[in-house]
Design an enzyme around this catalytic site. Sequence first.
Site, PDB file in Angstrom:
ATOM      1  N   SER A 183     -37.402 -52.215 -16.857  1.00  0.00           N
ATOM      2  CA  SER A 183     -36.182 -51.731 -16.204  1.00  0.00           C
ATOM      3  C   SER A 183     -35.248 -52.883 -15.864  1.00  0.00           C
ATOM      4  O   SER A 183     -34.820 -53.616 -16.742  1.00  0.00           O
ATOM      5  CB  SER A 183     -36.548 -50.895 -14.977  1.00  0.00           C
ATOM      6  OG  SER A 183     -35.416 -50.259 -14.448  1.00  0.00           O
TER       7      SER A 183
ATOM      8  N   ASP B  60     -32.798 -50.713 -19.786  1.00  0.00           N
ATOM      9  CA  ASP B  60     -33.353 -49.551 -20.510  1.00  0.00           C
ATOM     10  C   ASP B  60     -32.508 -48.299 -20.315  1.00  0.00           C
ATOM     11  O   ASP B  60     -32.903 -47.204 -20.712  1.00  0.00           O
ATOM     12  CB  ASP B  60     -34.820 -49.306 -20.140  1.00  0.00           C
ATOM     13  CG  ASP B  60     -35.012 -48.840 -18.706  1.00  0.00           C
ATOM     14  OD1 ASP B  60     -34.274 -49.315 -17.819  1.00  0.00           O
ATOM     15  OD2 ASP B  60     -35.911 -48.013 -18.459  1.00  0.00           O
TER      16      ASP B  60
END
Length: 577
Positions: A150, A305
Amino acid sequence: MQLEAATLSTINQWLNGNYDSKTKEEIQQLLDKEALTELTDSFYRSLEFGTGGLRGIMGAGSNRINKYTIGTATQGLCNYLINKYPNEKIKVAIAHDSRNNSDYFAGITADVFSANGIHVYFFKELRPTPELSFAIRELGCKSGVMLTASHNPKEYNGYKAYGADGGQFTSPDDTMVMDEVAKIKSIDEVKFNRIAENIELIGEEIDQLYLDKITELSVSPEAIARQKDLKIVYSPIHGTGITLVPQALAQFGFTNLTLVEEQSTPDGNFPTVVYPNPEEKEALTLALKKAEDIDADLVLATDPDADRVGIAVKNNDGQFVLLNGNQTGSLLINYLLSAWEEKGKLDGDQYIVKTIVTTNIIEEIAKKKNVTFYNTLTGFKFIGQLMTSLEGKKTFIGGGEESYGYLIGELVRDKDAVVSCAFIAEMTAFYKDKGSSLYNAMLDMYVEYGLYKEELVSITKKGKTGAEEIKAMMEKFRSNPPATLGGAKVALLKDYELGFETNLSTGEKTKLDFPKSDVLQFITEDGSIVSARPSGTEPKIKFYCSVNAPLKDKESFKATDALLGDKIKAVMKDLEA
């Protein structure tokens, strides 16, 4: 300092086991340097699934992200799937982000799945996390894996595991997967030898299907048609958003998109930012400069992401201001419910969802619009789990969490910055079409429902000692909760680990209908809420503070906001955090 016996035993397993020479050399160098702290942090435990799956620093060791921890996790996941779906042809999907080694780890994951006789749909290039969730559902997969950490710093990577509904694993399946991983005592049990015929490449055909279905969700296409030249600045912050966000905006009908070129090329070193996190103002520096240059209406920035999005809009002084996750989330819910209401689409079958640490203004909006509202534990997997349980019974309009993750529609079971970017742009067009702005829409919302102000305070405690300190802090708050916060008496203590809400005046306990989670909430008599929660993915303890007050009119915003800011400081001082 000496290495603990269990840590030393694990180190010796790696030095003497069937690991590659490069890994062994890396470990031996640490031993030669007597880097005991680093060795302890690398080997004192095995990486575990937290709220976001497997996540950690890349390097050699059982507590690091590497070929072997990724391979072991995948073998455990394979064993779980084979047990759960006996005599079935099992299919999975795999995608990866722009991080260093994400493509390599995705390949390792595909190797292990294929070696276990599982059919792999493999995204041939980097793609956003929400598209993986979509592909799992669309292709009839039993599971899926996203290789990402992330918005963590560049040293990190990770592994998000998904179930058949396209959501991250929740209880009891998350524990079942971990149990299978824990049963693997030797790396020799991991099947690393790829069976090529079990791997099928996918890409553009899934992109188009996903974009078409997102576009069908649009609520205000006529407003977009009138405001199609809305000036939008977008940055993917060197991540996967570049593969889909511009296309989604174009397909919605927006024609005036300016990319932040310096951040548009995927790059796992994230060269233009300190952290690739749209929650950080610094990460949006280049986007804000571009927005000022062209006098933009809206700034959008997604994390590597592309499941989170940060935004900036112009205030009434003509300055660009960043909105936090609570502000954007409540604006989205308010817009969606208002637009659905205008179209006469609200019939009592719809619902929205937020997490327990996300602003309560969302609950007030839902109540006023007579739309069913749900709270879940922190972590989008719980929103996904609820959506799956209500599938076919009620219609999910939207939901989200304060950490910049939102979802509109039922196409995926994870936060989705692609659909969120499209709807934030649509929402901006909707208000501009009415002669307003997103900033004024926010002020109008606060006048109607009250001004809610939230702040997140994170304290980082690294390594094994840090984890112990965080545990001690939680135990102290649990056994000795504060009597007052910010001058107001603490009325309720909600303990999601023990599963009870306690009235601190009477001692009366009420059962909480939530899964167990190490979260404490202090609720004061004047409606302030502080939630204390150790992070599931980072070495942090997080304090979520929410205060509120009526807002008489838009002109009173700055003064009321400043008063609430002072109140948050007083609350945090009382916590000594």
